[in-house]
Motif scaffolding. Structure first.
Motif, PDB file in Angstrom:
ATOM      1  N   CYS A  69       4.045   0.924  14.349  1.00 58.80           N
ATOM      2  CA  CYS A  69       2.928   0.125  13.505  1.00 58.80           C
ATOM      3  C   CYS A  69       1.932   0.915  12.710  1.00 58.80           C
ATOM      4  N   THR A  70       1.522   2.107  13.638  1.00 59.91           N
ATOM      5  CA  THR A  70       0.454   3.030  13.094  1.00 59.91           C
ATOM      6  C   THR A  70       1.142   3.643  12.047  1.00 59.91           C
ATOM      7  N   ALA A  71       2.274   4.289  12.275  1.00 57.47           N
ATOM      8  CA  ALA A  71       2.599   5.040  11.126  1.00 57.47           C
ATOM      9  C   ALA A  71       3.153   4.142   9.865  1.00 57.47           C
ATOM     10  N   LEU A  72       3.463   3.081   9.981  1.00 56.50           N
ATOM     11  CA  LEU A  72       3.722   2.000   9.039  1.00 56.50           C
ATOM     12  C   LEU A  72       2.515   1.902   8.100  1.00 56.50           C
ATOM     13  N   GLY A  73       1.359   1.659   9.120  1.00 51.43           N
ATOM     14  CA  GLY A  73       0.126   1.477   8.110  1.00 51.43           C
ATOM     15  C   GLY A  73      -0.482   2.371   7.611  1.00 51.43           C
ATOM     16  N   ARG A  74      -0.360   3.659   7.981  1.00 54.03           N
ATOM     17  CA  ARG A  74      -0.444   5.011   7.146  1.00 54.03           C
ATOM     18  C   ARG A  74       0.364   5.072   5.974  1.00 54.03           C
ATOM     19  N   VAL A  75       1.642   5.223   6.259  1.00 54.73           N
ATOM     20  CA  VAL A  75       2.740   5.153   5.025  1.00 54.73           C
ATOM     21  C   VAL A  75       2.360   4.271   4.040  1.00 54.73           C
ATOM     22  N   HIS A  76       2.234   2.985   4.599  1.00 55.40           N
ATOM     23  CA  HIS A  76       1.814   1.822   3.314  1.00 55.40           C
ATOM     24  C   HIS A  76       0.670   2.119   2.602  1.00 55.40           C
ATOM     25  N   SER A  77      -0.426   2.624   3.382  1.00 55.65           N
ATOM     26  CA  SER A  77      -1.648   2.688   2.636  1.00 55.65           C
ATOM     27  C   SER A  77      -1.684   3.865   1.817  1.00 55.65           C
ATOM     28  N   GLU A  78      -1.286   4.973   2.244  1.00 58.15           N
ATOM     29  CA  GLU A  78      -1.288   6.210   1.573  1.00 58.15           C
ATOM     30  C   GLU A  78      -0.358   6.140   0.054  1.00 58.15           C
ATOM     31  N   ALA A  79       0.713   5.349   0.628  1.00 59.93           N
ATOM     32  CA  ALA A  79       1.729   5.278  -0.662  1.00 59.93           C
ATOM     33  C   ALA A  79       1.302   4.168  -1.871  1.00 59.93           C
ATOM     34  N   TYR A  80       0.507   3.183  -1.238  1.00 60.11           N
ATOM     35  CA  TYR A  80       0.306   2.147  -2.023  1.00 60.11           C
ATOM     36  C   TYR A  80      -0.912   2.718  -3.115  1.00 60.11           C
ATOM     37  N   ARG A  81      -1.704   3.517  -2.558  1.00 60.37           N
ATOM     38  CA  ARG A  81      -2.522   4.193  -3.391  1.00 60.37           C
ATOM     39  C   ARG A  81      -2.161   5.123  -4.391  1.00 60.37           C
ATOM     40  N   SER A  82      -1.257   5.810  -4.035  1.00 61.87           N
ATOM     41  CA  SER A  82      -0.666   6.873  -4.873  1.00 61.87           C
ATOM     42  C   SER A  82       0.217   6.069  -5.952  1.00 61.87           C
ATOM     43  N   ALA A  83       1.041   5.012  -5.478  1.00 64.12           N
ATOM     44  CA  ALA A  83       1.695   4.212  -6.580  1.00 64.12           C
ATOM     45  C   ALA A  83       0.991   3.357  -7.778  1.00 64.12           C
ATOM     46  N   TYR A  84      -0.232   3.012  -7.081  1.00 66.61           N
ATOM     47  CA  TYR A  84      -1.149   2.272  -7.861  1.00 66.61           C
ATOM     48  C   TYR A  84      -2.456   2.653  -8.722  1.00 66.61           C
ATOM     49  N   MET A  85      -2.701   4.156  -8.286  1.00 66.93           N
ATOM     50  CA  MET A  85      -3.797   4.932  -8.819  1.00 66.93           C
ATOM     51  C   MET A  85      -3.474   4.650 -10.489  1.00 66.93           C
ATOM     52  N   GLY A  86      -4.809   4.164 -11.190  1.00 65.34           N
ATOM     53  CA  GLY A  86      -4.730   4.117 -12.522  1.00 65.34           C
ATOM     54  C   GLY A  86      -4.230   2.779 -12.815  1.00 65.34           C
ATOM     55  N   ILE A  87      -3.692   2.036 -12.286  1.00 66.65           N
ATOM     56  CA  ILE A  87      -3.356   0.678 -12.417  1.00 66.65           C
ATOM     57  C   ILE A  87      -4.181  -0.438 -11.819  1.00 66.65           C
ATOM     58  N   MET A  88      -4.602  -0.219 -10.536  1.00 69.01           N
ATOM     59  CA  MET A  88      -5.458  -1.121  -9.977  1.00 69.01           C
ATOM     60  C   MET A  88      -6.761  -0.164  -9.623  1.00 69.01           C
ATOM     61  N   PRO A  89      -7.891  -1.035  -9.675  1.00 68.25           N
ATOM     62  CA  PRO A  89      -9.149  -0.158  -9.650  1.00 68.25           C
ATOM     63  C   PRO A  89      -9.421   0.525  -8.563  1.00 68.25           C
ATOM     64  N   GLU A  90     -10.005   1.590  -8.474  1.00 71.17           N
ATOM     65  CA  GLU A  90     -10.173   2.530  -7.173  1.00 71.17           C
ATOM     66  C   GLU A  90     -10.960   1.698  -5.880  1.00 71.17           C
ATOM     67  N   HIS A  91     -11.971   0.839  -6.393  1.00 70.10           N
ATOM     68  CA  HIS A  91     -12.622  -0.136  -5.092  1.00 70.10           C
ATOM     69  C   HIS A  91     -11.503  -0.869  -4.448  1.00 70.10           C
ATOM     70  N   TYR A  92     -10.651  -1.405  -5.331  1.00 75.41           N
ATOM     71  CA  TYR A  92      -9.449  -2.199  -4.539  1.00 75.41           C
ATOM     72  C   TYR A  92      -8.687  -1.413  -3.751  1.00 75.41           C
ATOM     73  N   LEU A  93      -8.312  -0.434  -4.124  1.00 73.41           N
ATOM     74  CA  LEU A  93      -7.154   0.786  -3.490  1.00 73.41           C
ATOM     75  C   LEU A  93      -7.722   1.041  -2.248  1.00 73.41           C
ATOM     76  N   ARG A  94      -9.070   1.475  -2.111  1.00 72.11           N
ATOM     77  CA  ARG A  94      -9.803   1.950  -0.879  1.00 72.11           C
ATOM     78  C   ARG A  94      -9.830   1.035   0.366  1.00 72.11           C
ATOM     79  N   ARG A  95      -9.699  -0.573  -0.322  1.00 72.85           N
ATOM     80  CA  ARG A  95      -9.887  -1.237   0.742  1.00 72.85           C
ATOM     81  C   ARG A  95      -8.358  -1.636   1.407  1.00 72.85           C
ATOM     82  N   ASN A  96      -7.354  -0.994   0.959  1.00 73.97           N
ATOM     83  CA  ASN A  96      -6.066  -0.975   1.544  1.00 73.97           C
ATOM     84  C   ASN A  96      -5.989   0.113   2.583  1.00 73.97           C
TER      85      ASN A  96
END
Length: 181
Positions: free
Chosen positions: A20-47
């Motif tokens: 679970c710890t690794a899943l959380g880290r991978v998801h949050s980092e990959a999510y930010r990379s995938a949606y940078m420029g698509i979703m607002p930065e303030h939203y991405l930081r909340r993930n």
């Protein structure tokens, strides 16, 4: 092999509570990379890794969906959630890739292809005849990736709010090449 470079050791398996710890880290980092420029930065930081870890812990304990982890070079590098379709307008023959995220460092190396292929095979093993997934219209990279797997838009769209309104399109494919979706 992708682009003449051999793939490093790759392992895909169902996630366990210790992941679970690794899943959380991978998801949050990959999510930010995938949606940078698509979703607002303030939203991405909340993930954050912590809130994603809580999600995966609950999903593994209670959820009907299944969570998979991709490990490359002995490091967690991807997470995928699969299950039955969540959409009321699709019948029970439809499974769903509910999410798939890979660390940016493994993009373009064939890992995503292997991971999505593995997930599709699992859906077929579970007895689903069709697969669905949702992709943001603004995510051209993800749309192209899914289309290479034979997923096609079925004309269904929905608007979601992720710091701003975004449009998702549903993609579907048959898990049996002789079966129409």
């Amino acid at each position: 092999m992708q682009g003449g470079v051999p793939l490093s050791p790759l392992k895909i398996r169902w996630a366990e509570p210790d992941d679970c710890t690794a899943l959380g880290r991978v998801h949050s980092e990959a999510y930010r990379s995938a949606y940078m420029g698509i979703m607002p930065e303030h939203y991405l930081r909340r993930n954050t890794a912590e809130n994603r870890e809580r999600y995966y812990r609950e999903a593994l304990e209670k959820g009907p969906e299944k969570v998979a982890i991709l490990i490359a070079n002995d490091q967690p590098a991807g997470v995928m959630v699969v299950g039955g379709s969540c959409d009321d307008d699709l019948d029970s023959s439809h499974g769903e890739i509910r999410s798939i995220y890979l660390m940016e460092g493994v993009w373009g190396n064939g890992y995503g292809t292997a991971f999505l292929g593995w997930g599709i095979e699992r859906l077929a093993e579970f007895g689903y005849r069709n697969a669905a997934l949702w992709v943001l219209e603004d995510n051209k990279r993800a749309r192209s990736f899914c289309e290479r797997f034979g997923f096609r838009k079925d004309g269904t769209h929905k608007t979601i709010t992720r710091g701003k309104e975004l449009v998702q399109s549903r993609y579907v494919t048959s898990l049996n090449p002789h079966n129409e979706v």
